[in-house]
Design a protein around this motif. Structure first.
Motif, PDB file in Angstrom:
ATOM      1  N   TYR A   1     -29.451 -10.830  -6.212  1.00 55.42           N
ATOM      2  CA  TYR A   1     -28.509 -10.323  -7.212  1.00 55.42           C
ATOM      3  C   TYR A   1     -29.127 -10.281  -8.608  1.00 55.42           C
ATOM      4  O   TYR A   1     -29.865 -11.187  -8.997  1.00 55.42           O
ATOM      5  N   THR A   2     -28.770  -9.235  -9.362  1.00 50.14           N
ATOM      6  CA  THR A   2     -29.089  -9.132 -10.783  1.00 50.14           C
ATOM      7  C   THR A   2     -27.826  -8.667 -11.498  1.00 50.14           C
ATOM      8  O   THR A   2     -27.191  -7.696 -11.064  1.00 50.14           O
ATOM      9  N   GLN A   3     -27.461  -9.348 -12.598  1.00 46.18           N
ATOM     10  CA  GLN A   3     -26.159  -9.125 -13.211  1.00 46.18           C
ATOM     11  C   GLN A   3     -26.256  -8.880 -14.717  1.00 46.18           C
ATOM     12  O   GLN A   3     -27.093  -9.477 -15.394  1.00 46.18           O
ATOM     13  N   LEU A   4     -25.371  -8.031 -15.204  1.00 43.27           N
ATOM     14  CA  LEU A   4     -25.092  -7.893 -16.634  1.00 43.27           C
ATOM     15  C   LEU A   4     -23.585  -7.811 -16.797  1.00 43.27           C
ATOM     16  O   LEU A   4     -22.918  -7.048 -16.091  1.00 43.27           O
ATOM     17  N   ALA A   5     -23.049  -8.620 -17.714  1.00 44.66           N
ATOM     18  CA  ALA A   5     -21.647  -8.507 -18.112  1.00 44.66           C
ATOM     19  C   ALA A   5     -21.616  -8.450 -19.628  1.00 44.66           C
ATOM     20  O   ALA A   5     -22.168  -9.326 -20.293  1.00 44.66           O
ATOM     21  N   ALA A   6     -20.989  -7.426 -20.187  1.00 49.30           N
ATOM     22  CA  ALA A   6     -21.002  -7.252 -21.642  1.00 49.30           C
ATOM     23  C   ALA A   6     -19.687  -6.637 -22.100  1.00 49.30           C
ATOM     24  O   ALA A   6     -19.024  -5.909 -21.352  1.00 49.30           O
TER      25      ALA A   6
END
Length: 393
Positions: free
Chosen positions: A345-350
């Motif tokens: 998994y690779t995540q970005l939350a912005a």
């Protein structure tokens, strides 16, 4: 195919400093589909970029991105969320959010600051005197901003050996810092920035000491309930709730290896163990990065940024580190958020600073500066394009 423990250490992880496993094969893209009762029209250029990303030789089998504007969510997806069934990624799939979990520990700690249970200048020595005396002058503020100097427990050889021999090993999460108890600080606290998984373990322990409550209970009380997060949890084991987005190690020319449940969460805990859905992740970052959880007074401290302090992996644009949150200055404007990577998994939350708009961007393979730098650069460029779409409309 069988996994060799020795092969578990070839790629760096932000949450556990381990490796996923073998694998690699790109899957054909699938058409994006909108989810939810009210969705704006899709941007064909953004969809094309996701299609091309899953078509990259060492790219993810699948990708899903959620753009939320004033309560309306647009879902972009390409590729496959489960190779065995062939289904696409979905907004209600559970997934490991990796080091985005650090923002949740920030949400707990900063609310306790608001309540007077903790102080940002409170030290490890005041709250956790059992920890090494050399660490006692480190403050909660420095832990939250990664300027503490604490060595990273997940890089410890003994920790790695245990997990390499038994990826499902059940650690005592509250004793993870024991792996580095005989190590000095890496630098004088507050003198520079260095990302460390140990920081957020200490944050959670300070929160527990201040309240007499388990960190998992504090998450439910202070984060999940007020933000209505019904599909978010901090497990101890390696199993994921159904349905879940399958995560893969992609290492061509080998076929992708499903590593979704390869590593247990007890070895990352408050630094990277949370499981959520893309929809829940978006709701969290809007609440945390906006105004829903923290007072203006504490938020002013949270948003005091160190330029160049990057999340792991780096987010879109120029990165700067606040207190358990990062500022991403893109060519189209500013977002607040966090990133993470973990086996599969690779995540970005912005979110926008007002908390009204958010972007979540999920790959079901691990991408970092150490294992796939060229692919990470491509991912960051696409993320910036999604950020611009979020900010412009």
């Amino acid at each position: 195919m069988p996994r060799s423990p020795g092969r578990l250490f070839r790629t760096a992880l932000s949450a556990t400093a381990l490796v996923a496993a073998v694998g690699g094969l790109f899957q054909p893209a699938q058409t994006a589909q909108a989810e939810g009762p009210a969705t704006p029209p899709h941007d064909r250029n953004l969809q094309r970029q996701l299609d091309e990303l899953v078509g990259t030789g060492d790219g993810p089998p699948g990708v899903i991105a959620l753009l939320t504007r004033d309560g309306r969510t647009e879902v972009y997806r390409a590729g496959i969320g489960d190779i065995e069934s062939g289904r696409p990624p979905r907004a209600d799939d559970h997934m490991r959010i990796a080091s985005v979990s650090k923002a949740y520990s920030g949400a707990v700690a900063l609310q306790l600051v608001d309540r007077g249970d903790l102080r940002l200048d409170e030290t490890i020595g005041e709250r956790l005197p059992r920890l090494p005396e050399a660490w006692h002058r480190v403050t909660l503020r420095q832990l939250l901003q990664h300027t503490s100097g604490l060595p990273d427990f997940s890089a410890n050889p003994e920790f790695r050996e245990i997990l390499g021999n038994d990826p499902h090993h059940r650690f005592d999460s509250r004793r993870l810092l024991d792996f580095i108890a005989d190590e000095p600080l890496l630098f004088r606290p507050g003198s520079r920035y260095q990302y460390s998984n140990s920081d957020n373990i200490a944050v959670a322990l300070m929160a527990e000491d201040a309240t007499g409550r388990r960190y998992e209970d504090l998450l439910r009380q202070l984060v999940y309930r007020p933000l209505h997060l019904r599909r978010t949890s901090l497990p101890q084991g390696y199993r994921l709730p159904e349905p879940f987005l399958h995560g893969y190690d992609v290492t061509p020319p080998a076929p992708p290896d499903d590593v979704s449940e390869l590593v247990g969460a007890s070895g990352s805990w408050a630094s990277g163990g949370i499981v959520a859905t893309p929809a829940d992740l978006g709701a969290f970052i809007r609440g945390y990065g906006g105004h829903a959880l923290i007072s203006d007074r504490t938020r002013e401290q949270q948003l005091t940024f160190l330029d160049g302090g990057a999340s792991e992996p780096a987010g879109p644009g120029a990165n700067a580190a606040g207190l358990a949150i990062f500022r991403y200055t893109t060519r189209c404007g500013v977002l607040y958020g966090h990133t993470g990577n973990f086996p599969g998994y690779t995540q970005l939350a912005a979110t926008t600073p007002d908390g009204r708009r958010s972007l979540t961007f999920t790959l079901n393979t691990q991408v970092s500066k150490s294992n796939k730098p060229a692919l990470l650069a491509k991912v960051r460029a696409i993320q910036e394009n999604f950020a611009c779409a979020l900010l412009r409309h």
